[in-house]
Scaffold this motif. Structure first.
Motif, short mmCIF file in Angstrom:
data_model
loop_
_atom_site.label_atom_id
_atom_site.label_comp_id
_atom_site.label_asym_id
_atom_site.label_seq_id
_atom_site.Cartn_x
_atom_site.Cartn_y
_atom_site.Cartn_z
N VAL A 112 0.83 -1.21 0.00
CA VAL A 112 0.00 0.00 0.00
C VAL A 112 0.86 1.26 0.00
O VAL A 112 0.66 2.19 -0.81
N THR A 113 1.87 1.29 0.88
CA THR A 113 2.66 2.52 1.00
C THR A 113 3.56 2.74 -0.22
O THR A 113 3.79 3.89 -0.62
N ALA A 114 4.07 1.66 -0.82
CA ALA A 114 4.91 1.84 -2.02
C ALA A 114 4.06 2.39 -3.17
O ALA A 114 4.53 3.20 -3.98
N THR A 115 2.78 1.98 -3.21
CA THR A 115 1.89 2.52 -4.24
C THR A 115 1.71 4.02 -4.02
O THR A 115 1.82 4.82 -4.94
N MET A 116 1.48 4.41 -2.75
CA MET A 116 1.32 5.83 -2.42
C MET A 116 2.60 6.62 -2.71
O MET A 116 2.57 7.73 -3.25
N ALA A 117 3.72 5.99 -2.33
CA ALA A 117 5.01 6.68 -2.51
C ALA A 117 5.29 6.91 -3.99
O ALA A 117 5.84 7.94 -4.38
N ALA A 118 4.88 5.95 -4.83
CA ALA A 118 5.12 6.10 -6.27
C ALA A 118 4.22 7.20 -6.84
O ALA A 118 4.64 7.98 -7.69
N ILE A 119 2.99 7.27 -6.34
CA ILE A 119 2.08 8.33 -6.81
C ILE A 119 2.66 9.70 -6.41
O ILE A 119 2.63 10.65 -7.17
N GLY A 120 3.20 9.74 -5.20
CA GLY A 120 3.72 11.02 -4.68
C GLY A 120 5.05 11.43 -5.31
O GLY A 120 5.43 12.59 -5.24
#
Ligand code: ASP
Length: 406
Positions: free
Chosen positions: A333-341
């Motif tokens: 979940v967080t890697a997905t968010m980090a990539a979006i950011g």
């Protein structure tokens, strides 16, 4: 005519990449002397980004004709991007578990990690980064997400104004065409720029011997990232055939220049002008191309998401910390968010990785372990980021196409 030029350019780009690699490899630091040529190419590309994103989004959204269609295209784009990003992170987790790249790594071997500065980390910060109080300031500091949101709103409003809105739309239509014409001119210069960027970067990092030494030190990790990126590229090719009904070879032929530029610049934003051009040559639905690509170049980063998953597991393994299944799901979940950011600029993924490390309680100093080779892996993941964006445009274009533009 265009086909011939495209073919010649593709060959010239391949020669430029090989020649750049060989020159940097053999002559090492001496090649830093051509860095200015690469910088020139990169700066000209960056110069086009803001007007191109604005004109592309406004004409793409206005071309939909009906504001309600925007919801459908936006929804499909975001759902597609979310799915492919999650697939990318899953492949990353799989590769890191399979290869165990961090097992037995010497913790003293890392470079002292710079303290990465990351202000916005939570989900609410991500939402807040969608808007900016001053759109001119956002443009001046190349904050693309607020520009995209503003342009979507502006275009949606313009389509409701009838005759009053038309001249404004026609203005942006002209601006878009003019920008794409300039992109066509710049492409002629691309092989020289690519040659200079690769030769000088490899030269600056110490030439061939130093590169192999860096690679050897982190061989398993680099292998895990690269094999994951290749596996994800294969998934994207399957999506291209199954969902967009396109030939992979044909699509790659049109996207070659953009992909090689992505590899040499390590920036998906700077590559955007060429991505738009390649996808146009591939004949993707115009509305999708204009709307989906700028959005994708800003928020869709499959390669970055995959790399962050491998890197975080590598760091955990190096510190001898076993991440449970639940923690690995948190990485998902967080890697997905980090990539979006992550912004579409060099090494942005390295910085947003802090979100993932903090979420699973790993030491931020672990970043030092992977720094030496990051300049190279950044190029590999940026290439996949750009390929992911372009496949997204083809898929969304196929799903939403309804005849000729406008
Ligand atoms: N350099 C990447 C890009 O521009 C982002 C990253 O650092 O992963 O797409």
């Amino acid at each position: 005519m265009r086909g011939n030029l495209e073919k010649r350019l593709l060959y010239a780009m391949i020669v430029a990449i090989v020649a750049g690699g060989l020159s940097g490899f053999i002559w090492g630091e001496a090649m830093v002397s051509v860095a200015w040529l690469g910088e020139l190419f990169l700066t000209i590309l960056k110069m086009l980004i803001v007007p191109l994103v604005a004109a592309s989004i406004i004409t793409g959204v206005a071309g939909l004709g009906d504001v309600r269609k925007l919801g459908r295209m936006g929804g499909i784009s975001i759902a597609y991007y979310a799915c492919t990003t999650l697939i990318a992170v899953s492949i990353g987790l799989l590769m890191a578990n399979l290869w165990q790249p961090g097992a037995g790594v010497d913790l003293g071997a890392g470079v002292a990690a710079p303290k990465p500065e990351i202000g916005d980390v939570g989900i609410t910060d991500l939402v807040l980064s969608l808007v900016h109080p001053n759109i001119i300031d956002a443009a001046a500091s190349m904050k693309l997400l607020p520009i995209i949101v503003f342009c979507i709103l502006l275009a949606a409003a313009l389509t409701t104004l009838g005759d009053k809105g038309k001249p404004v739309i026609v203005f942006f239509e002209g601006l878009n065409e003019a920008m794409m014409t300039i992109v066509g001119w710049i492409m002629i210069f691309a092989p020289i720029g690519v040659f200079a960027l690769i030769a000088s970067k490899l030269g600056a990092s110490g030439g061939g011997e130093a590169f192999f030494a860096q690679l050897a030190g982190l061989a398993k990790y680099a292998l895990a990232v690269i094999s994951g990126l290749l596996a994800h590229a294969a998934v994207l090719c399957v999506l291209l055939v199954m969902l967009a009904r396109r030939s992979v070879a044909e699509y790659l032929k049109h996207m070659g220049t953009a992909l090689m530029t992505a590899f040499s610049t390590a920036s998906s934003s700077a590559t955007l002008p060429l991505t738009l051009d390649g996808v146009k040559a591939a004949g993707v639905d115009e509305k999708a191309r204009r709307f989906v690509l700028p959005l994708g170049a800003t928020i869709n980063m499959d390669g970055t998401a995959l790399y962050e998953a491998v890197a975080v597991l590598f760091i955990a393994q190096a510190y001898g910390i076993d991440l449970s299944f639940g923690q690995q799901m948190l990485v998902l979940v967080t890697a997905t968010m980090a990539a979006i950011g992550a912004a579409g600029i060099p090494e942005a993924g390295l910085v947003t990785m802090v979100i993932v490390l903090e979420a699973v309680g790993l030491p931020l100093d672990g970043i030092g372990l992977i720094l030496a080779i990051d300049w190279f892996l950044d190029r590999c993941r940026t290439t996949i980021n750009v390929f992911g964006d372009s496949v997204g445009a083809a898929v969304v274009g196929k799903m939403t196409s309804s005849g000729q533009y406008p």
